[in-house]
Design a protein around this motif. Structure first.
Motif, PDB file in Angstrom:
ATOM      1  N   CYS A 159      -5.574 -10.276  11.182  1.00  0.00           N
ATOM      2  CA  CYS A 159      -4.730  -9.459  10.315  1.00  0.00           C
ATOM      3  C   CYS A 159      -4.084 -10.325   9.238  1.00  0.00           C
ATOM      4  O   CYS A 159      -4.059  -9.962   8.057  1.00  0.00           O
ATOM      5  CB  CYS A 159      -3.666  -8.742  11.145  1.00  0.00           C
ATOM      6  SG  CYS A 159      -2.449  -7.845  10.169  1.00  0.00           S
ATOM      7  N   LYS A 160      -3.570 -11.481   9.653  1.00  0.00           N
ATOM      8  CA  LYS A 160      -2.955 -12.390   8.691  1.00  0.00           C
ATOM      9  C   LYS A 160      -3.961 -12.821   7.624  1.00  0.00           C
ATOM     10  O   LYS A 160      -3.642 -12.909   6.429  1.00  0.00           O
ATOM     11  CB  LYS A 160      -2.401 -13.622   9.408  1.00  0.00           C
ATOM     12  CG  LYS A 160      -1.243 -13.343  10.343  1.00  0.00           C
ATOM     13  CD  LYS A 160      -0.807 -14.627  11.041  1.00  0.00           C
ATOM     14  CE  LYS A 160       0.292 -14.379  12.056  1.00  0.00           C
ATOM     15  NZ  LYS A 160       0.695 -15.620  12.750  1.00  0.00           N
ATOM     16  N   GLN A 161      -5.203 -13.060   8.049  1.00  0.00           N
ATOM     17  CA  GLN A 161      -6.228 -13.494   7.106  1.00  0.00           C
ATOM     18  C   GLN A 161      -6.506 -12.425   6.062  1.00  0.00           C
ATOM     19  O   GLN A 161      -6.765 -12.739   4.893  1.00  0.00           O
ATOM     20  CB  GLN A 161      -7.512 -13.848   7.847  1.00  0.00           C
ATOM     21  CG  GLN A 161      -8.590 -14.453   6.957  1.00  0.00           C
ATOM     22  CD  GLN A 161      -8.111 -15.690   6.210  1.00  0.00           C
ATOM     23  OE1 GLN A 161      -7.569 -16.611   6.811  1.00  0.00           O
ATOM     24  NE2 GLN A 161      -8.280 -15.714   4.886  1.00  0.00           N
ATOM     25  N   GLN A 162      -6.458 -11.164   6.462  1.00  0.00           N
ATOM     26  CA  GLN A 162      -6.646 -10.083   5.486  1.00  0.00           C
ATOM     27  C   GLN A 162      -5.551 -10.123   4.428  1.00  0.00           C
ATOM     28  O   GLN A 162      -5.826  -9.958   3.229  1.00  0.00           O
ATOM     29  CB  GLN A 162      -6.646  -8.719   6.172  1.00  0.00           C
ATOM     30  CG  GLN A 162      -6.759  -7.564   5.161  1.00  0.00           C
ATOM     31  CD  GLN A 162      -6.729  -6.200   5.811  1.00  0.00           C
ATOM     32  OE1 GLN A 162      -7.166  -6.022   6.938  1.00  0.00           O
ATOM     33  NE2 GLN A 162      -6.222  -5.214   5.086  1.00  0.00           N
ATOM     34  N   GLN A 163      -4.304 -10.331   4.847  1.00  0.00           N
ATOM     35  CA  GLN A 163      -3.195 -10.374   3.892  1.00  0.00           C
ATOM     36  C   GLN A 163      -3.353 -11.536   2.913  1.00  0.00           C
ATOM     37  O   GLN A 163      -3.047 -11.407   1.726  1.00  0.00           O
ATOM     38  CB  GLN A 163      -1.866 -10.482   4.638  1.00  0.00           C
ATOM     39  CG  GLN A 163      -1.675  -9.510   5.796  1.00  0.00           C
ATOM     40  CD  GLN A 163      -2.052  -8.088   5.471  1.00  0.00           C
ATOM     41  OE1 GLN A 163      -1.695  -7.552   4.419  1.00  0.00           O
ATOM     42  NE2 GLN A 163      -2.774  -7.451   6.371  1.00  0.00           N
ATOM     43  N   VAL A 164      -3.863 -12.658   3.423  1.00  0.00           N
ATOM     44  CA  VAL A 164      -4.121 -13.807   2.547  1.00  0.00           C
ATOM     45  C   VAL A 164      -5.262 -13.492   1.589  1.00  0.00           C
ATOM     46  O   VAL A 164      -5.198 -13.767   0.388  1.00  0.00           O
ATOM     47  CB  VAL A 164      -4.455 -15.054   3.390  1.00  0.00           C
ATOM     48  CG1 VAL A 164      -4.895 -16.215   2.488  1.00  0.00           C
ATOM     49  CG2 VAL A 164      -3.243 -15.463   4.230  1.00  0.00           C
ATOM     50  N   GLY A 165      -6.331 -12.874   2.123  1.00  0.00           N
ATOM     51  CA  GLY A 165      -7.487 -12.533   1.304  1.00  0.00           C
ATOM     52  C   GLY A 165      -7.161 -11.567   0.178  1.00  0.00           C
ATOM     53  O   GLY A 165      -7.783 -11.614  -0.902  1.00  0.00           O
ATOM     54  N   GLU A 166      -6.194 -10.691   0.412  1.00  0.00           N
ATOM     55  CA  GLU A 166      -5.787  -9.735  -0.618  1.00  0.00           C
ATOM     56  C   GLU A 166      -4.793 -10.328  -1.605  1.00  0.00           C
ATOM     57  O   GLU A 166      -4.405  -9.664  -2.564  1.00  0.00           O
ATOM     58  CB  GLU A 166      -5.189  -8.488   0.037  1.00  0.00           C
ATOM     59  CG  GLU A 166      -6.215  -7.662   0.801  1.00  0.00           C
ATOM     60  CD  GLU A 166      -5.619  -6.409   1.430  1.00  0.00           C
ATOM     61  OE1 GLU A 166      -4.388  -6.204   1.303  1.00  0.00           O
ATOM     62  OE2 GLU A 166      -6.375  -5.638   2.049  1.00  0.00           O
TER      63      GLU A 166
END
Length: 249
Positions: A159-166
């Motif tokens: 989930c954290k990685q998605q926030q970084v990716g966005e």
């Protein structure tokens, strides 16, 4: 369950916004008011672009939102309160709304929010699906059983990685470890659920959602149990799903 596949995210957002406005308009006509839950994030941008232009008596709409990070100030670019103020409330005359506040006395904030939310049913919930198939911040393995309307959860690394990716945070370490989220059971109490899920980065999550039975390891599979759920996809997010399956739903 109904699945609609549009060519682009823009077309998806426009059609979903028309659908959402119709649901709220019907609720206002029947009961004199409507209660709405909104999701946020990059995948919802095209929806909001059209939704704020809807011909609605916005003063009769009460807004809630799904989640917020714990201990993240509203001034931070990733704050969902900031997101909704800028992309929704700045454009429509909603008089009643309640934010998820992840600062200060968290337990007291949640108790007040739970009391406000449960005053009456929610007519419409806009519910996105994460890259790891989370619903709100209910990451896998999700809790399908809790009756609490809102609760504190630990965020998965995916989930954290998605926030970084966005682009909301520079690294996983900068993403808060916890968030306040609306629970799965509370989401399912909404009369109508609309999910806007565009972009190729969501293709695997959509494949997992549509091709698997109910499981806490794929939280979004729970949405298939709701009698009034419509899933809006674009060609990219639908690209990994077997075409024959899409034709059946």
């Amino acid at each position: 369950m109904e699945v609609k596949v549009l060519n682009t995210s823009d077309e998806l957002g426009k059609m979903a916004a028309v659908h959402a406005a119709e649901v709220l308009r019907t609720a206002i006509k029947e009961r004199g008011r409507a209660r709405l839950t909104l999701s946020t994030g990059a995948s919802q941008l095209d929806f909001f672009k059209y939704f704020v232009e809807a011909d609605l008596d916005w003063g009769k709409v009460e807004m809630f939102h799904l989640d917020e990070y714990v201990d993240l100030p509203e001034t931070h670019p990733a704050s969902f309160r900031k997101y909704l103020k800028e992309r929704f409330l700045a454009h429509v005359a909603v008089e009643r709304y309640a934010f998820v506040n992840g600062e200060g006395d968290i337990r007291r904030n949640i108790e007040a929010l739970n009391a406000r939310l449960t005053e009456a049913p929610i007519d419409l919930a806009l519910i996105g699906i994460g890259e790891n198939a989370h619903v709100a911040f209910n990451d896998p393995p999700a809790d399908f059983d809790t009756e609490e309307p809102y609760l504190v959860v630990n965020l998965a690394e995916s989930c954290k990685q998605q926030q970084v990716g966005e682009g909301w945070f520079p690294s996983n370490e900068d993403v808060p470890k916890q968030a306040i989220t609306m629970s799965i059971r509370q989401i399912l109490k909404s009369a109508v659920i609309i999910s806007c899920v565009p972009y190729r980065v969501k293709a695997n999550a959509i494949k997992l959602t549509l091709e698997n039975e109910l499981t806490t390891d794929i939280p979004s599979t729970i949405l298939k149990t709701h009698p009034q759920w419509t899933l809006y996809l674009d060609r990219e997010s639908a690209s990994a799903v077997d075409a024959g399956l899409l034709n059946q739903v």
